[in-house]
Scaffold this active site. Sequence first.
Site, PDB file in Angstrom:
ATOM      1  N   CYS A  22       0.782  -1.115   0.270  1.00 17.61           N
ATOM      2  CA  CYS A  22      -0.107  -0.110  -0.115  1.00 17.61           C
ATOM      3  C   CYS A  22       0.703   1.212  -0.091  1.00 17.61           C
ATOM      4  O   CYS A  22       2.143   1.275   0.111  1.00 17.61           O
ATOM      5  CB  CYS A  22      -0.760  -0.113   1.263  1.00 17.61           C
ATOM      6  SG  CYS A  22      -1.865  -1.229   1.412  1.00 17.61           S
ATOM      7  N   GLY A  49      -0.482   0.424  -5.243  1.00 18.29           N
ATOM      8  CA  GLY A  49      -1.572  -0.268  -4.754  1.00 18.29           C
ATOM      9  C   GLY A  49      -2.668   0.223  -5.737  1.00 18.29           C
ATOM     10  O   GLY A  49      -2.935   1.467  -5.968  1.00 18.29           O
ATOM     11  N   ASN A 123       0.463   0.577   5.584  1.00 22.95           N
ATOM     12  CA  ASN A 123       1.239  -0.119   4.604  1.00 22.95           C
ATOM     13  C   ASN A 123       2.140  -1.308   5.459  1.00 22.95           C
ATOM     14  O   ASN A 123       2.874  -0.780   6.128  1.00 22.95           O
ATOM     15  CB  ASN A 123       2.379   0.801   3.940  1.00 22.95           C
ATOM     16  CG  ASN A 123       3.242   0.321   2.905  1.00 22.95           C
ATOM     17  OD1 ASN A 123       4.231   0.502   2.921  1.00 22.95           O
ATOM     18  ND2 ASN A 123       2.949  -0.868   2.367  1.00 22.95           N
ATOM     19  N   GLY A 124       2.013  -2.361   5.111  1.00 28.55           N
ATOM     20  CA  GLY A 124       2.632  -3.518   5.755  1.00 28.55           C
ATOM     21  C   GLY A 124       1.982  -4.621   6.023  1.00 28.55           C
ATOM     22  O   GLY A 124       0.777  -4.872   5.404  1.00 28.55           O
ATOM     23  N   TYR A 268      12.632  -2.935  -6.721  1.00 27.85           N
ATOM     24  CA  TYR A 268      11.487  -2.989  -7.700  1.00 27.85           C
ATOM     25  C   TYR A 268      10.355  -1.904  -7.033  1.00 27.85           C
ATOM     26  O   TYR A 268       9.859  -1.323  -8.138  1.00 27.85           O
ATOM     27  CB  TYR A 268      11.146  -4.172  -7.743  1.00 27.85           C
ATOM     28  CG  TYR A 268       9.694  -4.325  -8.818  1.00 27.85           C
ATOM     29  CD1 TYR A 268       9.646  -4.217  -9.847  1.00 27.85           C
ATOM     30  CD2 TYR A 268       8.598  -4.834  -7.832  1.00 27.85           C
ATOM     31  CE1 TYR A 268       8.268  -4.219 -10.382  1.00 27.85           C
ATOM     32  CE2 TYR A 268       7.422  -5.051  -8.367  1.00 27.85           C
ATOM     33  CZ  TYR A 268       7.282  -4.681  -9.901  1.00 27.85           C
ATOM     34  OH  TYR A 268       6.090  -4.957 -10.284  1.00 27.85           O
ATOM     35  N   ASP A 371      16.301  -7.804 -16.278  1.00 28.11           N
ATOM     36  CA  ASP A 371      14.880  -7.507 -15.709  1.00 28.11           C
ATOM     37  C   ASP A 371      15.161  -7.431 -14.073  1.00 28.11           C
ATOM     38  O   ASP A 371      16.493  -7.904 -13.708  1.00 28.11           O
ATOM     39  CB  ASP A 371      13.859  -8.807 -16.063  1.00 28.11           C
ATOM     40  CG  ASP A 371      12.526  -8.413 -15.778  1.00 28.11           C
ATOM     41  OD1 ASP A 371      12.153  -7.425 -15.068  1.00 28.11           O
ATOM     42  OD2 ASP A 371      11.688  -9.235 -15.696  1.00 28.11           O
ATOM     43  N   CYS A 408       7.442 -13.619   1.334  1.00 26.69           N
ATOM     44  CA  CYS A 408       7.554 -12.485   2.143  1.00 26.69           C
ATOM     45  C   CYS A 408       6.324 -12.696   3.240  1.00 26.69           C
ATOM     46  O   CYS A 408       5.190 -12.691   2.605  1.00 26.69           O
ATOM     47  CB  CYS A 408       7.471 -11.286   1.289  1.00 26.69           C
ATOM     48  SG  CYS A 408       7.424  -9.718   2.196  1.00 26.69           S
TER      49      CYS A 408
HETATM   50  S1  SF4 Z   1      11.120 -10.561   2.514  1.00 26.62           S
HETATM   51 FE1  SF4 Z   1      11.765  -9.575   0.657  1.00 26.62          FE
HETATM   52  S2  SF4 Z   1      10.062  -8.425   0.139  1.00 26.62           S
HETATM   53 FE2  SF4 Z   1       9.505  -9.024   2.019  1.00 26.62          FE
HETATM   54  S3  SF4 Z   1      10.378  -7.278   3.349  1.00 26.62           S
HETATM   55 FE3  SF4 Z   1      12.085  -8.587   3.291  1.00 26.62          FE
HETATM   56  S4  SF4 Z   1      13.316  -7.956   1.416  1.00 26.62           S
HETATM   57 FE4  SF4 Z   1      11.288  -7.019   1.389  1.00 26.62          FE
END
Ligand code: SF4
Length: 490
Positions: A22, A49, A123-124, A268, A371, A408
Amino acid sequence: MDFRELLDQNIQDLDDKPKEACGVFGIIAPAEDVARLTFFGLYALQHRGQESCGIATFDGSKIALHKNIGLVSQVFDETNLSKLKGDIAIGHTRYSTTGSTNIVNAQPILVSFKDENIALAHNGNLVNATELRDFLIKKGYSFESTTDSEVMAKLIVHELSSGKDLKKSIESAFSQCKGAFSVAIGTKDYLIAVRDSYGVRPLCLGLTSKGQSIIASESCALDIVGASFVRDISPGEILFINKEQKLSSSNFASTNTSSSHCIFELIYFSRPDSTFKGLSIYHFRKELGRQLAKESPCDADYVISVPDSGTPAAIGYAEESKLPFGEALIKNRYIGRTFIQPSPMLRELGIRLKLNPLKDVIAGKKIVVIDDSIVRGNTSKKIVKLIKDSGAKEVHLRISSPPVKWPCFYGIDIDSKEQLIASKSESFDEIAKFIDADSLKYISHAGMIKATDLHRNIFCTACFSGQYPIEIPKELNGAKLRYEKVEQKI
Ligand code: SF4
């Protein structure tokens, strides 16, 4: 499958990149059109988002809210924006990581206790949301949404109801939350910023030219409203700002933790025109490309990128390897946002709906494609096929992040190892074979950290290393829709 699920499916078919949680924005600026400024702030954070968005405003006595499913430009117009009056505004743009796409899950979330109205934008992702939610349900609270953000909001109400003042209630509520959270809160008197004690998701403070305070997920949202960057909100900090622009800061973390900023934000998620600790994200991505070229050079005629996120790294790769860089894949930037489904015939075209190759640039050449990441591998496979079908002699893939092997749990939509091609495969050669690339190389973990020019200990790199800075409860595995499942059982 309902309409929204079909839309999600369309988007996923065209893009298997991980999705950000978010974007949050907040402003306290008496005598300004705070809703309009928030609208433009959210516009700059739209990449974080695209499912729903909302703005809440406070005029000292009343709270006004408008939120809905859709992009910022679809949800807001002059009519609804003009009804959002006040000195303080909180805005949110959402991608779901906990809870499905649904209007009740859109934010900001409003709660109240006596004369205290609170709007919260988050956000999170909390890793102990289930535990906290169960606790609150036992205490008699009910939930309208399936988000962990509502858990936070209700926890603040619970603390207020025990007789604590607003400041103590917020400190106490967030000291019980575990996981990643960057939060903007609005009340009738204050704009409040809260960041988890690891600082996983970004949150920064800015000032308008008139000295009015703004908090935002990224510095690009300050730029768009002409504000200047002041500083990042510190991990574990709660910052209260009143209408006289007086700042009062405290730390709610009970133990000293080391900062673990999500490195994927730099690779990214964040916009290239944002900064992190004074580091330009664009510059960092170029450095990743340079480092990648040093580690994995390629005998090629031409460097191209998968636009847009791969472009800075491709420019860095080309500069370092002294190869020409050029555009060869033209992105249709709006296709993933359409509410109209492709027909079966168009769906067969797959990635062509999103990327169109420049055949005269590609034909007969050895191409190195840059990429930023590979998650499931399906899109990479389609891109390689697209370039080969355009007449490329060879297609070599270079990736400016290490292999994504772990899920993640901190607000990014990668929730199971089974989804991740680097986790499922025995070797890079096996992935290259699946993707049908002539070669495939990733940047090394050490090379990625070197490119940041910052000390490695400040980053979370768990999706590459499996070393999670915040302990993950065993039961939390692929649980994006965990509340829906629990409720179905009941
Ligand atoms: S697991 Fe990867 S995407 Fe998730 S917070 Fe850690 S670095 Fe970021």
